[in-house]
Every structure is written in C-alpha cells, then in structure tokens.
Enzyme design. Structure first.
Site, PDB file in Angstrom:
ATOM      1  CD  GLU A  36      -2.540  -1.272   2.681  1.00  0.00           C
ATOM      2  OE1 GLU A  36      -3.637  -1.861   2.756  1.00  0.00           O
ATOM      3  OE2 GLU A  36      -1.974  -0.786   3.675  1.00  0.00           O
ATOM      4  CG  ASP A 223     -11.853  -7.718   1.170  1.00  0.00           C
ATOM      5  OD1 ASP A 223     -12.637  -7.949   2.109  1.00  0.00           O
ATOM      6  OD2 ASP A 223     -10.797  -7.065   1.318  1.00  0.00           O
TER       7      ASP A 223
END
Length: 265
Positions: A36, A223
């Site tokens: 990230e 997700d």
C-alpha cells in the site's frame, strides 16, 4: 508545531484552535502494508530515512520528502522481525502512530490503506472512501460504560470541502484484528453501521485523539465482505490494482490540502 502531549489541556486546546487557522505544513501518512505504501512513496518521490527518530531495533519504516508547500512523512510498521510479513493490526499501527507524532509533530494525519466493503451499504471493489467515524468491532466488554470504551467510537476530522471537491464516498469504518468476520464481529459491525472494515483505523484514531492531532481516513475497497468470494482470496486478487486507485486518491487529497488551513478542508 509544538510538542504533543506535554502541555495543559487549555494550552493544547488553544494550540489546536490556532492550528486550524494556519495552512497545513506537515502531513503524516500512516499505512499498514508495504504494498500500500510504495505507490505513494514513488508518487511523491519520498526517500527512506535511515535515522528515523524511532527507537533502535524497531522495524518501523519512515519515508520523507517535500511536495509543493507540504512536508510529507510516511510511516509503516515494517515487517515482523520473526515471520517477515507486514506488521498489520492495531498494536503496530498504534505504536508507530504514537512514535511518529512524538518525533515529527505533524499538523494532520492521513491513515490511508485498503479495506473490506459491504455491498449492502453500496461498496464496490476499487471504491475509495473517506471515513466519517471509526470504531472497533472486536472489543466486546459487556459491562456498562466499558462496553462503550470497547467500541471506542471516534469521529474523523471533519472535511466537508474535501469530500465535496473530490466526490469521495463517505462511510463509517469499523476496525478489528482479523481479516475474516466471525458472527460476533458481524453483529458488532452492523451495530457500528459500518460500510468498510479494516485492521488499523480505530487504533490510529485513538492515538490521534489522545495527542490532539486531527486525522482523516482514506480507504480503498479490495474485497466485499458480504460477497460470495472468500475474503483472503479476493483481497490478494485485487490488492495491487486497488492500491493504485488508493495512490491516485491520496494524491488528490494531498493536492487539495496544500495551502489550506484545517478549517478550509
């Protein structure tokens, strides 16, 4: 900015009020995972700081640089020293946030990262959210008042102009230390009215509030928690693409903040 945590409440309140009226000059970006972090590091040409100002022996990593009128520090908790995986979760996040605030004295914290989203709340893969509030869903203490402490509800720094200008989705963020969702966690997440769930946000919020540093939370959905695919599989499948979307939004957030006071954000 003057040191955090060593003044009276009245003096700190005055300091915070003053900070809201001057342009933000120092931003601390807190990110949990290397995957990230690196797109943001590369975007802003940040460089790793060997002498990070952190205690010797800790795995925490700090990157530093300047962008337009802003000094930017990005920290992530590094790799677990035994297992070599990213040090995700609330404990590493709270520790590195505390140490970074003490060492760097930021005007504003941006906790950026990935999150699970709930399709029932309208979340889709790749959506980027600005959290309105953060709370825990795995600290269950069924004793009066302790139950509220366990939830740990904290408001994020109010940023109506930022949200409007960038057309970001807004939702409540719920934090826990597991990637999956147990039935008990699910009940707590529903009670929190959360749209997104992560593993760090509420810990960052706790430390930021304690040391009186405003914090915002930018989370990209990897997700769908209430979807059909297994969470871990979907997370890994979408991680790289979604972190690219996260970097783009973080860049827009930084561009918007540049030259503005907190009260104008």
């Amino acid at each position: 900015m003057a040191p955090h945590g060593d003044k009276s409440d009245a003096a700190e309140d005055a300091m915070v009020a003053g900070a809201e009226k001057r342009p933000v000059s120092s931003v601390l970006i807190v990110i949990a995972m290397q995957t990230e972090a690196l797109p943001v590091v590369h975007k802003f040409n940040l460089t790793e700081v060997p002498d990070s100002g952190f205690p010797k022996g800790v795995p925490w990593v700090r990157y530093h640089g300047f962008y337009k009128d802003l000094e930017i520090n990005l920290v992530w908790p590094g790799k677990d020293q035994c297992l070599g995986v990213d040090s995700v979760g609330t404990v590493p996040a709270s520790l590195v946030t505390y140490a970074a605030i003490q060492a760097l004295q930021p005007d504003l914290i941006i906790n950026a990262g990935t999150a699970g989203g709930f399709k029932e709340k309208g979340a889709c893969i790749g959506d980027v959210y600005l959290a309105s509030d953060v709370a825990y869903h795995d600290r269950r203490i069924p004793i009066p008042v302790f139950d509220l402490y366990g939830v740990g509800l904290k408001p994020a720094c109010s940023t109506p102009s930022l949200q409007k200008e960038l057309d970001l989705k807004v939702g409540k963020l719920s934090t826990g230390n597991s990637l999956d969702m147990s039935p008990q966690d699910e009940a707590s997440i529903i009670a929190n009215d959360a749209t997104i769930k992560d593993m760090e946000g509420a810990a960052v919020a706790y430390v930021a509030e304690m040391l009186k540093v405003p914090a915002i939370f930018v989370k990209a959905v990897t997700d769908i928690v209430d979807g059909e695919k297994p969470t871990a599989e979907e997370f890994m499948q979408n991680l790289v693409a979604v972190t690219a979307a996260l970097e783009q939004k973080v860049t827009k957030v930084i561009d918007f903040i540049n030259g503005k006071c907190l009260s104008d954000i």
